[in-house]
Design a protein around this motif. Structure first.
Motif, PDB file in Angstrom:
ATOM      1  N   TYR A  35       0.821  -1.157   0.078  1.00 27.47           N
ATOM      2  CA  TYR A  35      -0.146  -0.253  -0.080  1.00 27.47           C
ATOM      3  C   TYR A  35       0.643   1.351   0.095  1.00 27.47           C
ATOM      4  CZ  TYR A  35      -3.644  -3.337   0.632  1.00 27.47           C
ATOM      5  OH  TYR A  35      -4.356  -4.496   0.817  1.00 27.47           O
ATOM      6  N   ILE A  77      -9.197  -4.577  -1.224  1.00 27.76           N
ATOM      7  CA  ILE A  77      -9.662  -3.517  -1.981  1.00 27.76           C
ATOM      8  C   ILE A  77      -9.997  -2.555  -1.036  1.00 27.76           C
ATOM      9  CG2 ILE A  77     -12.264  -4.233  -2.057  1.00 27.76           C
ATOM     10  CD1 ILE A  77     -11.772  -3.180  -5.188  1.00 27.76           C
ATOM     11  N   ALA A  80      -6.981  -0.666  -0.573  1.00 27.85           N
ATOM     12  CA  ALA A  80      -6.502   0.109  -1.710  1.00 27.85           C
ATOM     13  C   ALA A  80      -7.276   1.424  -1.958  1.00 27.85           C
ATOM     14  CB  ALA A  80      -6.606  -0.985  -3.030  1.00 27.85           C
ATOM     15  N   SER A  81      -8.709   1.334  -1.692  1.00 30.85           N
ATOM     16  CA  SER A  81      -9.472   2.610  -1.990  1.00 30.85           C
ATOM     17  C   SER A  81      -9.137   3.445  -0.794  1.00 30.85           C
ATOM     18  CB  SER A  81     -11.055   2.103  -1.765  1.00 30.85           C
ATOM     19  OG  SER A  81     -11.215   1.624  -0.845  1.00 30.85           O
ATOM     20  N   ALA A  84      -5.885   4.997  -2.063  1.00 31.91           N
ATOM     21  CA  ALA A  84      -6.252   5.914  -3.058  1.00 31.91           C
ATOM     22  C   ALA A  84      -6.674   7.190  -2.558  1.00 31.91           C
ATOM     23  CB  ALA A  84      -7.326   5.605  -4.041  1.00 31.91           C
ATOM     24  N   ALA A  94     -13.003   6.638  -5.767  1.00 32.39           N
ATOM     25  CA  ALA A  94     -12.471   5.488  -5.042  1.00 32.39           C
ATOM     26  C   ALA A  94     -13.582   4.516  -4.699  1.00 32.39           C
ATOM     27  CB  ALA A  94     -11.373   5.895  -3.936  1.00 32.39           C
ATOM     28  N   ILE A  97     -15.308   2.670  -7.510  1.00 34.27           N
ATOM     29  CA  ILE A  97     -14.256   1.595  -8.217  1.00 34.27           C
ATOM     30  C   ILE A  97     -14.385   0.398  -7.358  1.00 34.27           C
ATOM     31  CG2 ILE A  97     -11.786   1.156  -8.685  1.00 34.27           C
ATOM     32  CD1 ILE A  97     -11.678   4.130  -9.151  1.00 34.27           C
ATOM     33  N   SER A  98     -14.050   0.438  -6.017  1.00 33.86           N
ATOM     34  CA  SER A  98     -14.305  -0.603  -5.172  1.00 33.86           C
ATOM     35  C   SER A  98     -15.479  -1.300  -5.358  1.00 33.86           C
ATOM     36  CB  SER A  98     -14.247   0.008  -3.843  1.00 33.86           C
ATOM     37  OG  SER A  98     -14.369  -1.191  -2.845  1.00 33.86           O
ATOM     38  N   TYR A 125      -5.917   1.032  -9.770  1.00 37.64           N
ATOM     39  CA  TYR A 125      -5.722   1.748  -8.620  1.00 37.64           C
ATOM     40  C   TYR A 125      -4.150   2.396  -8.857  1.00 37.64           C
ATOM     41  CZ  TYR A 125      -9.747   1.311  -5.673  1.00 37.64           C
ATOM     42  OH  TYR A 125     -11.018   1.365  -5.305  1.00 37.64           O
ATOM     43  N   GLU A 128      -4.404   4.870 -11.568  1.00 38.14           N
ATOM     44  CA  GLU A 128      -5.066   6.013 -11.078  1.00 38.14           C
ATOM     45  C   GLU A 128      -4.290   7.094 -10.355  1.00 38.14           C
ATOM     46  OE1 GLU A 128      -8.591   5.936 -13.504  1.00 38.14           O
ATOM     47  OE2 GLU A 128      -8.817   6.869 -11.748  1.00 38.14           O
ATOM     48  N   ILE A 129      -3.882   6.479  -9.353  1.00 38.97           N
ATOM     49  CA  ILE A 129      -2.724   7.123  -8.294  1.00 38.97           C
ATOM     50  C   ILE A 129      -1.853   8.020  -9.153  1.00 38.97           C
ATOM     51  CG2 ILE A 129      -1.369   7.080  -6.492  1.00 38.97           C
ATOM     52  CD1 ILE A 129      -3.430   4.871  -5.234  1.00 38.97           C
TER      53      ILE A 129
END
Length: 245
Positions: A35, A77, A80-81, A84, A94, A97-98, A125, A128-129
């Motif tokens: 992460y 996820i 991850a979200s 993000a 975010a 997407i999740s 992700y 996107e980031i």
């Protein structure tokens, strides 16, 4: 009276099984490295996440293998979200997407399919980031510069290379970079090399000479001097203080 879901007897039994089987959970450092890479928009986050997710230490939260990986996917996820969002992504985007990935995951019927979707999710992700701080902020020549630097940190990067890559003369590009980024190109390149060096010192056992050479410093002494100027630590002191086995 209902039996407690969690009690010391059950915990001790699970610890016994782990010792007998030689298994364990991932350490916090192992889990969070993926992460940290994701937050930086580093494509290496995908490889790290796949390795963690596919290892024999991801966690046992269901006796059914498919359901177990689906639960682990949701946990991954979720983090991850949130990573993000912490990186600057709009929260609604975010979470949407999740939701889309979880809906797709819920229809899958094999562990391999869940693993494949997990890798795709992390890669999405990460892209996107990586794009967050470039969209609608920097001009096209600067975006091209940032991409080139990101992809060539392991090689010497000269202003002439960047100028040729962007199709502008060196003087114009240098002035534009200073205006939009707030620092000279050479300072930006060095800052990115130092960031990479910090990760290598924290998460690998490469020697200081190997790290310096990998990141295109002219010598180990040059690497040591630049690293200390930027961080206040020598590479050795930084590794001693922050290394995560």
């Amino acid at each position: 009276m209902a039996e407690k879901t969690v009690n010391e007897k059950k915990l001790r039994y699970m610890e016994f099984l782990s010792r007998e089987s030689g298994t364990r959970h991932h350490t916090d450092a192992e889990d969070m490295h993926q992460y940290e890479l994701l937050r930086a928009g580093d494509p290496a986050a995908v490889k790290e996440a796949v390795q963690i997710f596919s290892s024999n230490l991801p966690g046992h939260i269901s006796d059914d293998p498919l359901r177990n990986y689906k639960y682990l996917f949701v946990a991954a996820i979720t983090l991850a979200s949130r990573t993000a969002i912490a990186s600057g992504m709009e929260a609604e985007r975010a979470y949407n997407i999740s939701d889309l990935y979880i809906l797709k995951m819920d229809r899958l019927e094999s562990v391999d399919a869940v693993k494949t979707l997990h890798a795709e999710m992390f890669a999405f992700y990460a892209r996107e980031i990586a794009e967050l701080d470039k969209k609608n902020i920097y001009s096209k020549p600067i975006v091209l510069c940032l991409d080139y630097i990101y992809e060539h940190l392991h090689e010497p990067i000269r202003l002439a290379h960047l100028a040729g890559f962007t199709g502008h003369n060196a003087s114009y590009l240098s002035t534009l970079f200073q205006k939009e980024m707030g620092i000279p190109i050479s300072d930006y390149i060095l800052s990115k090399r130092i960031e990479a060096a910090k990760n290598m010192l924290k998460y690998s056992t490469y020697s200081y000479a190997e790290i310096g050479a990998t990141l295109a410093f002219s010598s180990q002494s040059h690497f040591t001097r630049a690293f200390k100027q930027r961080t206040g630590y020598t590479p050795k002191a930084y590794r001693n203080h922050f290394f995560r086995p």
